[in-house]
Motif scaffolding. Structure first.
Motif, PDB file in Angstrom:
ATOM      1  N   ALA A 164       8.618  75.381 -22.901  1.00  0.00           N
ATOM      2  CA  ALA A 164       7.269  75.054 -22.444  1.00  0.00           C
ATOM      3  C   ALA A 164       6.385  76.291 -22.323  1.00  0.00           C
ATOM      4  O   ALA A 164       5.169  76.207 -22.493  1.00  0.00           O
ATOM      5  N   SER A 165       6.967  77.456 -22.036  1.00  0.00           N
ATOM      6  CA  SER A 165       6.167  78.652 -21.772  1.00  0.00           C
ATOM      7  C   SER A 165       5.405  79.149 -22.995  1.00  0.00           C
ATOM      8  O   SER A 165       4.424  79.877 -22.862  1.00  0.00           O
ATOM      9  N   SER A 166       5.841  78.769 -24.196  1.00  0.00           N
ATOM     10  CA  SER A 166       5.188  79.268 -25.411  1.00  0.00           C
ATOM     11  C   SER A 166       4.320  78.214 -26.093  1.00  0.00           C
ATOM     12  O   SER A 166       3.938  78.376 -27.244  1.00  0.00           O
ATOM     13  N   ILE A 167       3.987  77.125 -25.391  1.00  0.00           N
ATOM     14  CA  ILE A 167       3.032  76.151 -25.916  1.00  0.00           C
ATOM     15  C   ILE A 167       1.633  76.709 -25.744  1.00  0.00           C
ATOM     16  O   ILE A 167       1.269  77.190 -24.664  1.00  0.00           O
ATOM     17  N   ARG A 168       0.835  76.654 -26.802  1.00  0.00           N
ATOM     18  CA  ARG A 168      -0.518  77.192 -26.789  1.00  0.00           C
ATOM     19  C   ARG A 168      -1.500  76.174 -27.355  1.00  0.00           C
ATOM     20  O   ARG A 168      -1.135  75.304 -28.144  1.00  0.00           O
ATOM     21  N   VAL A 169      -2.768  76.333 -26.973  1.00  0.00           N
ATOM     22  CA  VAL A 169      -3.796  75.415 -27.418  1.00  0.00           C
ATOM     23  C   VAL A 169      -4.235  75.763 -28.839  1.00  0.00           C
ATOM     24  O   VAL A 169      -4.091  76.912 -29.292  1.00  0.00           O
ATOM     25  N   SER A 170      -4.748  74.767 -29.544  1.00  0.00           N
ATOM     26  CA  SER A 170      -5.243  74.933 -30.906  1.00  0.00           C
ATOM     27  C   SER A 170      -6.144  76.161 -31.023  1.00  0.00           C
ATOM     28  O   SER A 170      -6.975  76.426 -30.159  1.00  0.00           O
ATOM     29  N   GLY A 171      -5.972  76.897 -32.112  1.00  0.00           N
ATOM     30  CA  GLY A 171      -6.769  78.093 -32.372  1.00  0.00           C
ATOM     31  C   GLY A 171      -6.075  79.379 -31.993  1.00  0.00           C
ATOM     32  O   GLY A 171      -6.492  80.463 -32.418  1.00  0.00           O
ATOM     33  N   THR A 172      -5.008  79.294 -31.201  1.00  0.00           N
ATOM     34  CA  THR A 172      -4.252  80.494 -30.851  1.00  0.00           C
ATOM     35  C   THR A 172      -3.530  81.023 -32.093  1.00  0.00           C
ATOM     36  O   THR A 172      -2.853  80.267 -32.786  1.00  0.00           O
ATOM     37  N   PRO A 173      -3.660  82.328 -32.404  1.00  0.00           N
ATOM     38  CA  PRO A 173      -2.955  82.871 -33.578  1.00  0.00           C
ATOM     39  C   PRO A 173      -1.447  82.696 -33.462  1.00  0.00           C
ATOM     40  O   PRO A 173      -0.884  82.696 -32.363  1.00  0.00           O
ATOM     41  N   VAL A 174      -0.803  82.564 -34.610  1.00  0.00           N
ATOM     42  CA  VAL A 174       0.645  82.372 -34.672  1.00  0.00           C
ATOM     43  C   VAL A 174       1.272  83.647 -35.222  1.00  0.00           C
ATOM     44  O   VAL A 174       1.155  83.958 -36.415  1.00  0.00           O
ATOM     45  N   ARG A 175       1.900  84.410 -34.352  1.00  0.00           N
ATOM     46  CA  ARG A 175       2.555  85.644 -34.778  1.00  0.00           C
ATOM     47  C   ARG A 175       3.883  85.313 -35.454  1.00  0.00           C
ATOM     48  O   ARG A 175       4.733  84.633 -34.881  1.00  0.00           O
ATOM     49  N   ARG A 176       4.060  85.784 -36.698  1.00  0.00           N
ATOM     50  CA  ARG A 176       5.355  85.561 -37.373  1.00  0.00           C
ATOM     51  C   ARG A 176       6.459  86.177 -36.525  1.00  0.00           C
ATOM     52  O   ARG A 176       6.394  87.355 -36.148  1.00  0.00           O
ATOM     53  N   PRO A 177       7.500  85.410 -36.218  1.00  0.00           N
ATOM     54  CA  PRO A 177       8.526  85.944 -35.315  1.00  0.00           C
ATOM     55  C   PRO A 177       9.506  86.866 -36.026  1.00  0.00           C
ATOM     56  O   PRO A 177       9.738  86.760 -37.236  1.00  0.00           O
ATOM     57  N   LEU A 178      10.070  87.755 -35.257  1.00  0.00           N
ATOM     58  CA  LEU A 178      11.241  88.504 -35.680  1.00  0.00           C
ATOM     59  C   LEU A 178      12.476  87.709 -35.291  1.00  0.00           C
ATOM     60  O   LEU A 178      12.472  86.982 -34.299  1.00  0.00           O
ATOM     61  N   GLY A 179      13.537  87.841 -36.074  1.00  0.00           N
ATOM     62  CA  GLY A 179      14.741  87.120 -35.724  1.00  0.00           C
ATOM     63  C   GLY A 179      15.894  87.453 -36.649  1.00  0.00           C
ATOM     64  O   GLY A 179      15.755  88.186 -37.642  1.00  0.00           O
ATOM     65  N   GLN A 180      17.029  86.888 -36.317  1.00  0.00           N
ATOM     66  CA  GLN A 180      18.252  87.086 -37.102  1.00  0.00           C
ATOM     67  C   GLN A 180      18.424  85.907 -38.048  1.00  0.00           C
ATOM     68  O   GLN A 180      18.256  84.751 -37.669  1.00  0.00           O
ATOM     69  N   TYR A 181      18.757  86.206 -39.296  1.00  0.00           N
ATOM     70  CA  TYR A 181      18.934  85.164 -40.304  1.00  0.00           C
ATOM     71  C   TYR A 181      19.862  85.693 -41.395  1.00  0.00           C
ATOM     72  O   TYR A 181      20.174  86.891 -41.467  1.00  0.00           O
ATOM     73  N   ARG A 182      20.289  84.779 -42.255  1.00  0.00           N
ATOM     74  CA  ARG A 182      21.142  85.169 -43.377  1.00  0.00           C
ATOM     75  C   ARG A 182      20.288  85.241 -44.630  1.00  0.00           C
ATOM     76  O   ARG A 182      19.585  84.275 -44.972  1.00  0.00           O
ATOM     77  N   ASN A 183      20.330  86.373 -45.330  1.00  0.00           N
ATOM     78  CA  ASN A 183      19.498  86.548 -46.526  1.00  0.00           C
ATOM     79  C   ASN A 183      20.132  85.855 -47.730  1.00  0.00           C
ATOM     80  O   ASN A 183      21.252  85.333 -47.644  1.00  0.00           O
ATOM     81  N   PRO A 184      19.438  85.813 -48.889  1.00  0.00           N
ATOM     82  CA  PRO A 184      19.987  85.099 -50.055  1.00  0.00           C
ATOM     83  C   PRO A 184      21.344  85.604 -50.525  1.00  0.00           C
ATOM     84  O   PRO A 184      22.084  84.875 -51.185  1.00  0.00           O
TER      85      PRO A 184
END
Length: 446
Positions: free
Chosen positions: A175-195
């Protein structure tokens, strides 16, 4: 379930001219609630055309009394939670009073219109805020088509979870990261598996939108006391659009107990809450189940929900890219779907959520899950639109997408529409993607 009353009269017109234009999102039959701020302060209001009826100003002018005044006073702290907690009668009383004040042939028109500059705020001069304090957020998975497609993309032998047709599946969101329309969306950093199969940490390469509708809980329930499905509608205050932004690369690697960092970086909602009562003319029977599917268990079965658990709402997603904006082109519609593509109703979602005695509270948010249909045009996220990247989405003469890129903007829109009723809208849910922070910058304190 809300019933038709004079506020739904299709012949009713407002003395606010912008509310009467064809296909206005906020005609007098809508009157959605929201919270806005301007140079003075933050406060609650109701949308009418391209204006906002200021509830504080209406109270101060003595234009509201009785239960309508009590409802408006419940929002005096600049949040709608107090109004939600009062129950549907008070929101209904306030809608009725506002409808009378704003109607072009109403007995109180002259007094209200004479105070126009005091009680109405142009939307262009207001900044919309989150409409309430959102204590908890649960997101469901209720589109059979969305669920099956993703199961196939993951190579599952059975693409549907075993429980899907027995109960509305959900996870507890952030719930803490819910934002109202128009708020910019920062691409997140995270852990993932590459190709190549190696695990790495960095900017999420597979960013996606998910087109959803969300319900706000009105009156809650006591811990340990379930909410029967027959009473669920009285616990839903209203609805908004929801973009459940998803970093699929992170989500598909981490997901064991459910979504976590692949979802919690931001979720966007439209600022206006279209009330349960405003949607009364658009009720439909619950979506039909395919032949041979199991009947819902008793706690998820109710004659009223079967008859009116659906809502006639068409939803769309539009994509604006940097190159389209540079060329002076508008956004491209990439999804056109309908709420009836869900397998479960919102009443069933809420009733099941509380069936173990979980206490829901005023302002809690319940997401529908991605509203994808069987048709290609009704695929409601980039992953489905591209068949998990196998068929890139054409967004320009020589430009394609398999995931959202920095600078892309997603705009969600919806309309409730039915013959014989005045169509109403939800406003936009808009978000533009900004580049991720560098890994080094992300580790520095602010």
């Amino acid at each position: 379930m809300a019933h038709l009353n004079p506020t739904h009269d299709p012949a009713r017109r407002a003395w606010v001219a912008s509310a009467n234009v064809p296909d206005a999102e906020f005609p007098i039959q809508n009157l959605p609630f929201g919270v806005f701020s301007d140079a003075r302060r933050t406060r609650a209001g109701v949308a009418i055309g391209d204006e906002i009826a200021d509830l504080d100003a209406l109270l101060g002018a003595g234009l509201l009394d009785g239960d309508a005044a009590k409802a408006a006073r419940a929002c005096a702290d600049g949040r709608l939670n107090g109004l939600m907690a009062l129950g549907p009668h008070y929101a209904s009383a306030l809608r009725a009073a506002l409808s009378e004040l704003l109607r072009s042939d109403g007995a109180r028109r002259a007094r209200a219109e004479a105070m126009r500059e005091h009680i109405l705020v142009p939307m262009a001069r207001a900044t919309m805020q989150l409409p309430c304090a959102i204590g908890d957020y649960s997101d469901f998975l209720t589109s059979l088509h969305h669920t099956e497609r993703h199961g196939r993309y993951k190579g599952l032998k059975d693409p549907l979870p075993p429980a899907f047709k027995s109960l509305p599946i959900a996870y507890h969101g952030r719930a803490s990261s819910i934002r109202v329309s128009g708020t910019p969306v920062r691409r997140p950093l995270g852990q993932y598996r590459n190709p190549d199969g190696a695990v790495e940490y960095g900017p999420a390469p597979m960013l996606d939108f998910e087109l959803e509708l969300a319900a706000f809980v009105g009156q809650g329930n006591v811990l340990g006391q379930p909410i029967p499905l027959g009473a669920a509608a009285d616990h839903i205050f209203g609805y908004c659009l929801l973009n459940d932004w998803s970093a699929k690369s992170i989500q598909w690697w981490e997901q064991v107990l459910g979504p976590f960092l692949g979802k919690s970086f931001i979720s966007s909602i439209s600022p206006w809450i279209v009330t349960q009562e405003a949607l009364a003319p658009f009720r439909l029977p619950a979506p039909a189940r395919p032949d041979g599917d199991p009947a819902p268990l008793p706690h998820l079965t109710d004659a009223g929900d079967r008859a009116e658990g659906g809502i006639d709402i068409a939803l769309e997603a539009w994509l604006s890219t940097p190159s389209r904006r540079a060329a002076g082109e508008g956004p491209l519609r990439i999804t056109s779907t309908h709420l009836q593509n869900l397998y479960w109703t919102f009443g069933q979602m809420l009733a099941h959520h509380a069936s173990n005695g979980c206490n829901l509270r005023p302002g809690d948010l319940i997401g529908s899950g991605t509203i994808s249909g069987a048709d290609d045009a009704a695929r409601a996220c980039i992953t489905e639109l591209t068949n998990a990247g196998a068929d890139p989405l054409k967004v320009g003469p020589e430009e394609f997408r398999t995931a959202l890129e920095d600078g892309d903007e997603i705009v969600l829109r919806a309309r409730a529409q039915r013959p014989g009723a005045v169509s109403i809208g939800f406003g936009e849910c808009r978000g533009r993607i900004e580049p991720a922070l560098s890994v080094a910058a992300a580790g520095r304190p602010r």
